[in-house]
Design a protein around this motif. Structure first.
Motif, short mmCIF file in Angstrom:
data_model
loop_
_atom_site.label_atom_id
_atom_site.label_comp_id
_atom_site.label_asym_id
_atom_site.label_seq_id
_atom_site.Cartn_x
_atom_site.Cartn_y
_atom_site.Cartn_z
N ASP A 145 0.83 -1.20 0.00
CA ASP A 145 0.00 0.00 0.00
C ASP A 145 0.87 1.26 0.00
OD1 ASP A 145 -2.60 1.24 0.05
OD2 ASP A 145 -2.20 1.77 2.15
N PHE A 146 1.92 1.28 0.81
CA PHE A 146 2.83 2.43 0.81
C PHE A 146 3.53 2.56 -0.54
CE2 PHE A 146 2.58 2.06 5.45
CZ PHE A 146 2.37 3.39 5.78
N LEU A 147 3.98 1.45 -1.09
CA LEU A 147 4.75 1.47 -2.33
C LEU A 147 3.92 1.86 -3.55
CD1 LEU A 147 6.87 -1.71 -1.70
CD2 LEU A 147 7.71 0.65 -1.71
N THR A 148 2.64 1.61 -3.51
CA THR A 148 1.78 1.92 -4.66
C THR A 148 1.01 3.22 -4.49
OG1 THR A 148 -0.01 0.54 -3.78
CG2 THR A 148 1.53 -0.51 -5.34
N SER A 149 1.37 3.99 -3.47
CA SER A 149 0.71 5.30 -3.31
C SER A 149 1.03 6.18 -4.51
CB SER A 149 1.18 5.98 -2.02
OG SER A 149 2.54 6.39 -2.16
N ASP A 150 0.18 7.14 -4.76
CA ASP A 150 0.40 8.05 -5.89
C ASP A 150 1.76 8.73 -5.79
OD1 ASP A 150 -2.07 7.42 -6.93
OD2 ASP A 150 -3.07 9.21 -6.13
N HIS A 151 2.12 9.14 -4.58
CA HIS A 151 3.39 9.83 -4.40
C HIS A 151 4.57 8.92 -4.77
CE1 HIS A 151 6.67 12.14 -2.78
NE2 HIS A 151 7.05 11.06 -2.12
N MET A 152 4.59 7.71 -4.23
CA MET A 152 5.72 6.81 -4.47
C MET A 152 5.80 6.42 -5.95
SD MET A 152 7.44 6.49 -1.69
CE MET A 152 8.30 4.92 -1.55
N ARG A 153 4.66 6.16 -6.55
CA ARG A 153 4.68 5.81 -7.97
C ARG A 153 5.20 6.96 -8.82
NH1 ARG A 153 -0.34 4.36 -10.17
NH2 ARG A 153 -1.31 5.42 -8.46
N SER A 154 4.84 8.20 -8.45
CA SER A 154 5.33 9.34 -9.25
C SER A 154 6.81 9.60 -9.00
CB SER A 154 4.50 10.60 -8.95
OG SER A 154 4.73 11.06 -7.64
N VAL A 155 7.27 9.44 -7.77
CA VAL A 155 8.69 9.66 -7.46
C VAL A 155 9.56 8.63 -8.17
CG1 VAL A 155 10.40 9.48 -5.59
CG2 VAL A 155 8.35 10.85 -5.27
N PHE A 156 9.10 7.38 -8.23
CA PHE A 156 9.89 6.31 -8.84
C PHE A 156 9.48 6.02 -10.29
CE2 PHE A 156 10.91 5.55 -4.42
CZ PHE A 156 12.24 5.17 -4.48
#
Length: 168
Positions: A145-156
């Motif tokens: 859930d943390f890894l697929t957050s909008d923020h994490m997906r956009s950063v990576f």
């Protein structure tokens, strides 16, 4: 620095052609990124405690003379090995390596499915191990859930302009 050189070689094996691709320093140090990886670290610690606890339970049962199925021993060893691998991926992803984030996200999404399917096989594991697998899966779902957050997906997200950069 020699140790980092060794890790970069290991990254090359684990990350393949993407091993040198890193996210921006701003993305890596963004408060949401730091917070996500802090939570991920604590969830992985919980996974480690759970895995060690399963080994301890199996050992206690074996010492008390109960038969501990081979599948239980294999499961406990595999969980500990997987957790060590996930710690490595999380550490390298926290340092900004995109390949590590991708591996961590993939495994965090796949492992709960595999674990729950295995737990559903009648008679494969004792009830305590089935319970451990369900808890393991719930924690992995939290990591995913943390890894697929909008923020994490956009950063990576893949940057089409950058072939490789240096992560700090």
């Amino acid at each position: 620095m020699a140790l980092e050189s060794l890790f970069l070689r290991l990254d090359r094996i684990a990350g393949g052609r993407q091993a040198g691709v890193a996210i921006s320093e701003a993305g890596r140090t963004h408060p949401k990124t730091v917070r996500a990886f802090t939570w991920i670290l604590w969830l992985l610690v919980a996974e480690l405690v759970l895995g060690v606890g399963a080994v301890v339970v199996a050992l206690i049962l074996a010492v008390d003379g109960e038969r501990v199925p081979f599948a239980v021993w294999m499961r406990t060893l595999i969980v500990l090995a997987m957790t060590a691998t996930l710690f490595y991926f999380a550490w390298r992803a926290r340092r900004g390596w995109r390949w590590a984030y991708q591996r961590l996200r993939l495994f965090a999404q796949i492992f709960p499915v595999i674990t729950l399917v295995m737990a559903a096989i009648p008679g494969l594991y004792p009830v305590w191990m089935v319970t451990e697998q369900i808890v393991f899966s719930l924690i992995m779902i939290g990591i995913a859930d943390f890894l697929t957050s909008d923020h994490m997906r956009s950063v990576f997200a893949k940057d089409p302009q950058a072939d490789s950069t240096s992560a700090g």
